[in-house]
Write a protein that holds these residues in place. Structure first.
Motif, PDB file in Angstrom:
ATOM      1  N   THR A   1      54.834  34.426  43.170  1.00  0.00           N
ATOM      2  CA  THR A   1      54.072  33.363  42.505  1.00  0.00           C
ATOM      3  C   THR A   1      54.076  33.403  40.982  1.00  0.00           C
ATOM      4  N   GLY A   2      54.499  34.500  40.386  1.00  0.00           N
ATOM      5  CA  GLY A   2      54.403  34.641  38.938  1.00  0.00           C
ATOM      6  C   GLY A   2      53.002  34.964  38.451  1.00  0.00           C
ATOM      7  N   ILE A   3      52.077  35.180  39.367  1.00  0.00           N
ATOM      8  CA  ILE A   3      50.688  35.492  39.018  1.00  0.00           C
ATOM      9  C   ILE A   3      50.528  37.003  38.854  1.00  0.00           C
ATOM     10  N   GLU A   4      49.866  37.391  37.780  1.00  0.00           N
ATOM     11  CA  GLU A   4      49.514  38.794  37.591  1.00  0.00           C
ATOM     12  C   GLU A   4      48.109  38.998  38.145  1.00  0.00           C
ATOM     13  N   ALA A   5      47.992  39.991  39.033  1.00  0.00           N
ATOM     14  CA  ALA A   5      46.705  40.295  39.651  1.00  0.00           C
ATOM     15  C   ALA A   5      46.591  41.803  39.832  1.00  0.00           C
ATOM     16  N   ALA A   6      45.359  42.288  39.860  1.00  0.00           N
ATOM     17  CA  ALA A   6      45.102  43.718  40.035  1.00  0.00           C
ATOM     18  C   ALA A   6      44.239  43.919  41.274  1.00  0.00           C
ATOM     19  N   VAL A   7      44.474  45.013  41.959  1.00  0.00           N
ATOM     20  CA  VAL A   7      43.724  45.328  43.170  1.00  0.00           C
ATOM     21  C   VAL A   7      42.259  45.573  42.832  1.00  0.00           C
ATOM     22  N   HIS A   8      41.386  44.917  43.576  1.00  0.00           N
ATOM     23  CA  HIS A   8      39.956  45.187  43.477  1.00  0.00           C
ATOM     24  C   HIS A   8      39.514  46.081  44.629  1.00  0.00           C
ATOM     25  N   SER A   9      39.872  45.670  45.872  1.00  0.00           N
ATOM     26  CA  SER A   9      39.435  46.432  47.038  1.00  0.00           C
ATOM     27  C   SER A   9      40.257  46.048  48.262  1.00  0.00           C
ATOM     28  N   VAL A  10      40.164  46.883  49.284  1.00  0.00           N
ATOM     29  CA  VAL A  10      40.704  46.562  50.605  1.00  0.00           C
ATOM     30  C   VAL A  10      39.588  45.848  51.357  1.00  0.00           C
ATOM     31  N   VAL A  11      39.863  44.635  51.867  1.00  0.00           N
ATOM     32  CA  VAL A  11      38.791  43.864  52.501  1.00  0.00           C
ATOM     33  C   VAL A  11      39.027  43.544  53.974  1.00  0.00           C
ATOM     34  N   ALA A  12      40.243  43.747  54.471  1.00  0.00           N
ATOM     35  CA  ALA A  12      40.500  43.448  55.881  1.00  0.00           C
ATOM     36  C   ALA A  12      41.730  44.219  56.348  1.00  0.00           C
ATOM     37  N   VAL A  13      41.733  44.525  57.647  1.00  0.00           N
ATOM     38  CA  VAL A  13      42.873  45.187  58.273  1.00  0.00           C
ATOM     39  C   VAL A  13      43.142  44.486  59.601  1.00  0.00           C
ATOM     40  N   ARG A  14      44.419  44.197  59.869  1.00  0.00           N
ATOM     41  CA  ARG A  14      44.818  43.657  61.172  1.00  0.00           C
ATOM     42  C   ARG A  14      45.731  44.678  61.834  1.00  0.00           C
ATOM     43  N   ASP A  15      45.465  44.962  63.093  1.00  0.00           N
ATOM     44  CA  ASP A  15      46.273  45.883  63.887  1.00  0.00           C
ATOM     45  C   ASP A  15      46.964  45.045  64.956  1.00  0.00           C
ATOM     46  N   GLN A  16      48.309  45.058  64.975  1.00  0.00           N
ATOM     47  CA  GLN A  16      49.057  44.237  65.921  1.00  0.00           C
ATOM     48  C   GLN A  16      50.062  45.099  66.680  1.00  0.00           C
ATOM     49  N   PRO A  17      49.644  45.681  67.816  1.00  0.00           N
ATOM     50  CA  PRO A  17      50.560  46.484  68.621  1.00  0.00           C
ATOM     51  C   PRO A  17      51.617  45.591  69.271  1.00  0.00           C
ATOM     52  N   ARG A  18      52.868  45.970  69.106  1.00  0.00           N
ATOM     53  CA  ARG A  18      54.010  45.281  69.713  1.00  0.00           C
ATOM     54  C   ARG A  18      55.211  46.211  69.610  1.00  0.00           C
ATOM     55  N   ASP A  19      56.429  45.735  69.879  1.00  0.00           N
ATOM     56  CA  ASP A  19      57.598  46.620  69.834  1.00  0.00           C
ATOM     57  C   ASP A  19      57.691  47.379  68.511  1.00  0.00           C
ATOM     58  N   ILE A  20      57.485  46.676  67.411  1.00  0.00           N
ATOM     59  CA  ILE A  20      57.329  47.334  66.114  1.00  0.00           C
ATOM     60  C   ILE A  20      55.867  47.139  65.742  1.00  0.00           C
ATOM     61  N   HIS A  21      55.080  48.191  65.924  1.00  0.00           N
ATOM     62  CA  HIS A  21      53.629  48.124  65.721  1.00  0.00           C
ATOM     63  C   HIS A  21      53.357  47.804  64.250  1.00  0.00           C
ATOM     64  N   ASN A  22      52.612  46.708  64.001  1.00  0.00           N
ATOM     65  CA  ASN A  22      52.375  46.268  62.637  1.00  0.00           C
ATOM     66  C   ASN A  22      50.918  46.470  62.241  1.00  0.00           C
ATOM     67  N   LEU A  23      50.744  47.056  61.078  1.00  0.00           N
ATOM     68  CA  LEU A  23      49.439  47.194  60.447  1.00  0.00           C
ATOM     69  C   LEU A  23      49.481  46.359  59.178  1.00  0.00           C
ATOM     70  N   TYR A  24      48.464  45.531  58.966  1.00  0.00           N
ATOM     71  CA  TYR A  24      48.426  44.627  57.816  1.00  0.00           C
ATOM     72  C   TYR A  24      47.134  44.888  57.059  1.00  0.00           C
ATOM     73  N   ILE A  25      47.253  45.118  55.761  1.00  0.00           N
ATOM     74  CA  ILE A  25      46.106  45.442  54.923  1.00  0.00           C
ATOM     75  C   ILE A  25      45.940  44.331  53.884  1.00  0.00           C
ATOM     76  N   ALA A  26      44.744  43.714  53.857  1.00  0.00           N
ATOM     77  CA  ALA A  26      44.471  42.634  52.919  1.00  0.00           C
ATOM     78  C   ALA A  26      43.641  43.157  51.749  1.00  0.00           C
ATOM     79  N   PHE A  27      44.066  42.778  50.553  1.00  0.00           N
ATOM     80  CA  PHE A  27      43.423  43.220  49.319  1.00  0.00           C
ATOM     81  C   PHE A  27      42.739  42.057  48.611  1.00  0.00           C
ATOM     82  N   ALA A  28      41.475  42.243  48.210  1.00  0.00           N
ATOM     83  CA  ALA A  28      40.856  41.340  47.252  1.00  0.00           C
ATOM     84  C   ALA A  28      41.446  41.717  45.905  1.00  0.00           C
ATOM     85  N   MET A  29      41.920  40.715  45.172  1.00  0.00           N
ATOM     86  CA  MET A  29      42.586  40.998  43.903  1.00  0.00           C
ATOM     87  C   MET A  29      41.954  40.192  42.777  1.00  0.00           C
ATOM     88  N   GLU A  30      41.955  40.806  41.608  1.00  0.00           N
ATOM     89  CA  GLU A  30      41.418  40.168  40.413  1.00  0.00           C
ATOM     90  C   GLU A  30      42.543  39.410  39.714  1.00  0.00           C
TER      91      GLU A  30
END
Length: 179
Positions: free
Chosen positions: A84-113
């Motif tokens: 996006t061309g946007i500069e942002a800095a990590v504020h905190s981790v606010v959500a996690v999604r766990d998706q078990p499948r053939d390639i088990h995926n973990l997704y971490i969402a960050f609130a950013m400033e």
């Protein structure tokens, strides 16, 4: 994988896994870790429109997969800037999604400033980018998971996991977050 012998299926602590019959190698599974950014500017959320599958044409929050030797919080800053061309800095981790499948995926969402820049799509991964209000999003093809993340960003009750900038024990090369 270690000694060159073909792997076989065998019981490892109650789970059938691919393992070597000659050495101690066990294939523990395949995993991926994704990260997503929740950048808010003037009560609007930064979204991108995917130019590639999966999800081509859908609006999502910016993000991607971590690189092998990259700290997660560095990955999300890089992904936001690249897409996006946007500069942002990590504020905190606010959500996690766990998706078990053939390639088990973990997704971490960050609130950013938001730090600066105007949204410009990279033209490769995304073909649209902008800050949007909830009202504007109602008329857009926003991915369901992104709708959930937007709710987390705007209606979350806590601060999330905050970066531990001064851990009691310095651990060089670690990305540490705490309540």
């Amino acid at each position: 994988m270690s000694c060159g012998e073909a792997l076989i299926s065998r019981d490892i602590n109650g789970t059938v896994r691919r393992a070597c019959p000659s050495c101690s190698f066990v294939h523990w599974g395949s995993y991926s870790t994704g990260v997503g950014a929740l950048v808010i500017r003037e009560d609007k959320i930064l979204l991108v429109r995917r130019a590639q599958e999966p999800g081509r044409g859908r609006w999502t929050n910016p993000g991607g997969f971590i690189e092998q030797h990259e700290l997660i919080h560095e990955t999300i800053c890089r992904e936001v800037l690249e897409e996006t061309g946007i500069e942002a800095a990590v504020h905190s981790v606010v959500a996690v999604r766990d998706q078990p499948r053939d390639i088990h995926n973990l997704y971490i969402a960050f609130a950013m400033e938001y730090r600066g820049g105007e949204p410009v799509p990279d033209g490769i991964e995304v073909d649209g980018a902008g800050f949007f209000s909830l009202g504007e999003m109602e008329k857009m093809n926003v991915a369901p998971f992104t709708r959930w993340l937007v709710d987390v960003a705007l209606n979350g009750k806590g601060e999330g996991l905050l970066p531990d900038e001064k851990p009691v024990v310095p651990l060089e090369g670690y990305g540490l977050f705490r309540v």
